[in-house]
Design a protein around this motif. Structure first.
Motif, PDB file in Angstrom:
ATOM      1  N   TYR A 120     -42.837  47.088 -85.743  1.00 29.72           N
ATOM      2  CA  TYR A 120     -41.835  47.477 -86.770  1.00 29.72           C
ATOM      3  C   TYR A 120     -40.707  47.642 -85.975  1.00 29.72           C
ATOM      4  O   TYR A 120     -40.478  47.498 -84.793  1.00 29.72           O
ATOM      5  CB  TYR A 120     -42.347  48.522 -87.636  1.00 29.72           C
ATOM      6  CG  TYR A 120     -42.676  49.722 -86.824  1.00 29.72           C
ATOM      7  CD1 TYR A 120     -41.788  50.788 -87.051  1.00 29.72           C
ATOM      8  CD2 TYR A 120     -43.902  49.964 -86.209  1.00 29.72           C
ATOM      9  CE1 TYR A 120     -42.044  51.912 -86.280  1.00 29.72           C
ATOM     10  CE2 TYR A 120     -44.006  51.210 -85.547  1.00 29.72           C
ATOM     11  CZ  TYR A 120     -43.095  52.576 -85.753  1.00 29.72           C
ATOM     12  OH  TYR A 120     -43.410  53.392 -85.047  1.00 29.72           O
ATOM     13  N   ALA A 121     -39.636  48.024 -86.843  1.00 30.69           N
ATOM     14  CA  ALA A 121     -38.152  48.093 -86.261  1.00 30.69           C
ATOM     15  C   ALA A 121     -38.147  48.385 -84.856  1.00 30.69           C
ATOM     16  O   ALA A 121     -37.274  47.935 -84.181  1.00 30.69           O
ATOM     17  CB  ALA A 121     -37.386  48.793 -87.230  1.00 30.69           C
ATOM     18  N   PRO A 122     -38.539  49.713 -84.400  1.00 35.28           N
ATOM     19  CA  PRO A 122     -38.517  50.118 -83.020  1.00 35.28           C
ATOM     20  C   PRO A 122     -39.016  49.283 -81.963  1.00 35.28           C
ATOM     21  O   PRO A 122     -38.573  49.405 -80.990  1.00 35.28           O
ATOM     22  CB  PRO A 122     -38.979  51.442 -83.195  1.00 35.28           C
ATOM     23  CG  PRO A 122     -39.377  51.933 -84.444  1.00 35.28           C
ATOM     24  CD  PRO A 122     -39.477  50.613 -85.050  1.00 35.28           C
ATOM     25  N   HIS A 123     -39.830  48.425 -82.238  1.00 34.84           N
ATOM     26  CA  HIS A 123     -40.389  47.500 -81.226  1.00 34.84           C
ATOM     27  C   HIS A 123     -39.627  46.146 -81.014  1.00 34.84           C
ATOM     28  O   HIS A 123     -39.191  45.575 -81.781  1.00 34.84           O
ATOM     29  CB  HIS A 123     -41.915  47.156 -81.690  1.00 34.84           C
ATOM     30  CG  HIS A 123     -42.790  48.310 -81.776  1.00 34.84           C
ATOM     31  ND1 HIS A 123     -42.956  48.620 -83.054  1.00 34.84           N
ATOM     32  CD2 HIS A 123     -43.124  49.326 -80.726  1.00 34.84           C
ATOM     33  CE1 HIS A 123     -43.688  49.796 -82.641  1.00 34.84           C
ATOM     34  NE2 HIS A 123     -43.729  50.232 -81.548  1.00 34.84           N
ATOM     35  N   ARG A 124     -39.604  45.635 -79.713  1.00 35.99           N
ATOM     36  CA  ARG A 124     -38.865  44.619 -79.390  1.00 35.99           C
ATOM     37  C   ARG A 124     -39.720  43.233 -79.492  1.00 35.99           C
ATOM     38  O   ARG A 124     -41.130  43.581 -79.357  1.00 35.99           O
ATOM     39  CB  ARG A 124     -38.345  44.590 -77.733  1.00 35.99           C
ATOM     40  CG  ARG A 124     -37.424  45.931 -77.635  1.00 35.99           C
ATOM     41  CD  ARG A 124     -37.009  45.645 -76.127  1.00 35.99           C
ATOM     42  NE  ARG A 124     -37.970  45.027 -75.328  1.00 35.99           N
ATOM     43  CZ  ARG A 124     -38.632  45.839 -74.207  1.00 35.99           C
ATOM     44  NH1 ARG A 124     -38.293  47.045 -74.096  1.00 35.99           N
ATOM     45  NH2 ARG A 124     -39.342  45.117 -73.558  1.00 35.99           N
ATOM     46  N   ALA A 125     -39.283  42.014 -79.626  1.00 35.67           N
ATOM     47  CA  ALA A 125     -39.843  41.138 -79.905  1.00 35.67           C
ATOM     48  C   ALA A 125     -40.837  40.852 -78.520  1.00 35.67           C
ATOM     49  O   ALA A 125     -41.977  40.506 -78.679  1.00 35.67           O
ATOM     50  CB  ALA A 125     -38.913  39.577 -79.807  1.00 35.67           C
ATOM     51  N   ASP A 126     -40.428  41.181 -77.305  1.00 38.57           N
ATOM     52  CA  ASP A 126     -41.522  41.060 -76.299  1.00 38.57           C
ATOM     53  C   ASP A 126     -42.580  41.883 -76.172  1.00 38.57           C
ATOM     54  O   ASP A 126     -43.737  41.564 -75.704  1.00 38.57           O
ATOM     55  CB  ASP A 126     -40.715  41.378 -75.009  1.00 38.57           C
ATOM     56  CG  ASP A 126     -39.667  40.275 -74.482  1.00 38.57           C
ATOM     57  OD1 ASP A 126     -39.627  39.207 -75.044  1.00 38.57           O
ATOM     58  OD2 ASP A 126     -38.691  40.457 -73.804  1.00 38.57           O
ATOM     59  N   ASP A 127     -42.307  42.970 -76.740  1.00 35.91           N
ATOM     60  CA  ASP A 127     -43.467  43.942 -77.158  1.00 35.91           C
ATOM     61  C   ASP A 127     -44.427  43.648 -78.005  1.00 35.91           C
ATOM     62  O   ASP A 127     -45.661  43.583 -77.700  1.00 35.91           O
ATOM     63  CB  ASP A 127     -42.821  45.614 -77.396  1.00 35.91           C
ATOM     64  CG  ASP A 127     -42.028  46.141 -76.586  1.00 35.91           C
ATOM     65  OD1 ASP A 127     -42.005  45.927 -75.388  1.00 35.91           O
ATOM     66  OD2 ASP A 127     -41.230  46.869 -77.167  1.00 35.91           O
ATOM     67  N   VAL A 128     -44.016  43.083 -79.136  1.00 39.75           N
ATOM     68  CA  VAL A 128     -44.769  42.388 -80.118  1.00 39.75           C
ATOM     69  C   VAL A 128     -45.441  41.481 -79.616  1.00 39.75           C
ATOM     70  O   VAL A 128     -46.775  41.094 -79.856  1.00 39.75           O
ATOM     71  CB  VAL A 128     -44.239  42.227 -81.546  1.00 39.75           C
ATOM     72  CG1 VAL A 128     -44.908  41.452 -82.469  1.00 39.75           C
ATOM     73  CG2 VAL A 128     -43.706  43.346 -81.970  1.00 39.75           C
ATOM     74  N   THR A 129     -44.797  40.292 -79.021  1.00 38.76           N
ATOM     75  CA  THR A 129     -45.358  39.254 -78.513  1.00 38.76           C
ATOM     76  C   THR A 129     -46.680  39.420 -77.475  1.00 38.76           C
ATOM     77  O   THR A 129     -47.482  38.851 -77.440  1.00 38.76           O
ATOM     78  CB  THR A 129     -44.439  38.141 -77.778  1.00 38.76           C
ATOM     79  OG1 THR A 129     -43.510  37.988 -78.689  1.00 38.76           O
ATOM     80  CG2 THR A 129     -44.946  37.024 -77.173  1.00 38.76           C
ATOM     81  N   GLY A 130     -46.273  40.578 -76.376  1.00 39.99           N
ATOM     82  CA  GLY A 130     -47.346  40.832 -75.493  1.00 39.99           C
ATOM     83  C   GLY A 130     -48.569  41.576 -76.239  1.00 39.99           C
ATOM     84  O   GLY A 130     -49.495  41.110 -75.897  1.00 39.99           O
ATOM     85  N   LEU A 131     -48.338  42.059 -77.023  1.00 39.82           N
ATOM     86  CA  LEU A 131     -49.212  43.000 -77.914  1.00 39.82           C
ATOM     87  C   LEU A 131     -50.198  41.759 -78.550  1.00 39.82           C
ATOM     88  O   LEU A 131     -51.544  41.646 -78.527  1.00 39.82           O
ATOM     89  CB  LEU A 131     -48.755  43.558 -79.152  1.00 39.82           C
ATOM     90  CG  LEU A 131     -49.674  44.583 -80.031  1.00 39.82           C
ATOM     91  CD1 LEU A 131     -50.577  45.645 -78.984  1.00 39.82           C
ATOM     92  CD2 LEU A 131     -49.219  45.377 -80.994  1.00 39.82           C
ATOM     93  N   LEU A 132     -49.505  40.836 -79.218  1.00 41.74           N
ATOM     94  CA  LEU A 132     -50.263  39.647 -79.943  1.00 41.74           C
ATOM     95  C   LEU A 132     -51.305  38.713 -79.157  1.00 41.74           C
ATOM     96  O   LEU A 132     -51.991  38.435 -79.339  1.00 41.74           O
ATOM     97  CB  LEU A 132     -49.367  38.658 -80.777  1.00 41.74           C
ATOM     98  CG  LEU A 132     -48.605  39.240 -82.142  1.00 41.74           C
ATOM     99  CD1 LEU A 132     -47.507  38.569 -82.747  1.00 41.74           C
ATOM    100  CD2 LEU A 132     -49.725  39.741 -82.947  1.00 41.74           C
ATOM    101  N   MET A 133     -50.392  38.644 -77.713  1.00 41.62           N
ATOM    102  CA  MET A 133     -51.316  37.968 -76.799  1.00 41.62           C
ATOM    103  C   MET A 133     -52.647  38.620 -76.436  1.00 41.62           C
ATOM    104  O   MET A 133     -53.582  37.865 -76.692  1.00 41.62           O
ATOM    105  CB  MET A 133     -50.390  37.696 -75.556  1.00 41.62           C
ATOM    106  CG  MET A 133     -49.290  36.609 -76.130  1.00 41.62           C
ATOM    107  SD  MET A 133     -48.085  36.270 -74.582  1.00 41.62           S
ATOM    108  CE  MET A 133     -49.291  35.910 -73.054  1.00 41.62           C
ATOM    109  N   SER A 134     -52.417  39.885 -76.340  1.00 38.68           N
ATOM    110  CA  SER A 134     -53.530  40.795 -76.024  1.00 38.68           C
ATOM    111  C   SER A 134     -54.566  40.541 -77.026  1.00 38.68           C
ATOM    112  O   SER A 134     -55.931  40.385 -76.761  1.00 38.68           O
ATOM    113  CB  SER A 134     -53.365  41.960 -75.457  1.00 38.68           C
ATOM    114  OG  SER A 134     -54.481  42.960 -75.544  1.00 38.68           O
ATOM    115  N   TRP A 135     -54.223  40.934 -78.284  1.00 35.11           N
ATOM    116  CA  TRP A 135     -55.099  41.049 -79.477  1.00 35.11           C
ATOM    117  C   TRP A 135     -55.773  39.558 -79.782  1.00 35.11           C
ATOM    118  O   TRP A 135     -56.911  39.581 -80.082  1.00 35.11           O
ATOM    119  CB  TRP A 135     -54.549  41.590 -80.636  1.00 35.11           C
ATOM    120  CG  TRP A 135     -54.203  43.071 -80.741  1.00 35.11           C
ATOM    121  CD1 TRP A 135     -54.430  43.853 -79.429  1.00 35.11           C
ATOM    122  CD2 TRP A 135     -53.610  43.695 -81.556  1.00 35.11           C
ATOM    123  NE1 TRP A 135     -54.123  45.218 -79.741  1.00 35.11           N
ATOM    124  CE2 TRP A 135     -53.568  45.132 -81.016  1.00 35.11           C
ATOM    125  CE3 TRP A 135     -52.896  43.585 -82.829  1.00 35.11           C
ATOM    126  CZ2 TRP A 135     -53.049  46.170 -81.841  1.00 35.11           C
ATOM    127  CZ3 TRP A 135     -52.347  44.485 -83.521  1.00 35.11           C
ATOM    128  CH2 TRP A 135     -52.306  46.011 -83.083  1.00 35.11           C
TER     129      TRP A 135
END
Length: 150
Positions: A49-64
């Protein structure tokens, strides 16, 4: 006069539009298997959500995504056909969503590579005005909650 019974009804599909796991790389994705139902299951998991950067979310999605693909109870879903295939196999179909457009950082290109096709359609639907508003509301990420477990 025929007294034939109507064909059996298919059990309903469980559709969980927005479920949450801890926003951590090592979150227990196995928790999603609790959603399995006889008629099939689809869950869309919040990935930021808003506080997270695109790189944070992309890394999280790659892991999941890697861990979901390795779990025989779950199946990544990019289409209705994937949801149907998961239901036939007794798996939970999994896609991802964002709480808001903040992690897109005002850019909607590349959504299909960082999430699923279903989520990418949502990303493309974001209007320029909405992207500007999201960018204006998230000009600083200092002090924002981090995505942990890198």
């Amino acid at each position: 006069m025929s007294h034939a019974s109507p064909p059996p009804r298919r059990p309903p599909l469980l559709w969980e539009q927005h479920c949450c796991l801890p926003l951590e790389h090592r979150a227990d994705i196995g928790e999603l298997a609790r959603c399995r139902r006889p008629g099939g299951s689809f869950v869309s998991v919040n990935a930021g959500y808003a506080p997270h950067r695109a790189d944070d979310v992309t890394g999280l999605l790659m892991s999941w995504r890697a861990r979901i693909a390795a779990d025989g109870r779950l199946r990544l879903a990019a289409s209705v056909e994937d949801i149907d295939a998961a239901a036939r196999a007794g798996q939970v179909a999994v896609a991802f969503d964002l709480e808001d457009s903040g992690p897109l950082e005002g850019v909607s290109t590349g959504c299909a590579t960082s999430t699923t096709s279903a989520s990418a359609r949502c990303c493309r639907a974001t209007t320029p005005a909405a992207r500007r508003a999201a960018a204006a509301s998230t000009t600083s990420t200092k002090g924002s909650p981090p995505v942990v477990g890198r």
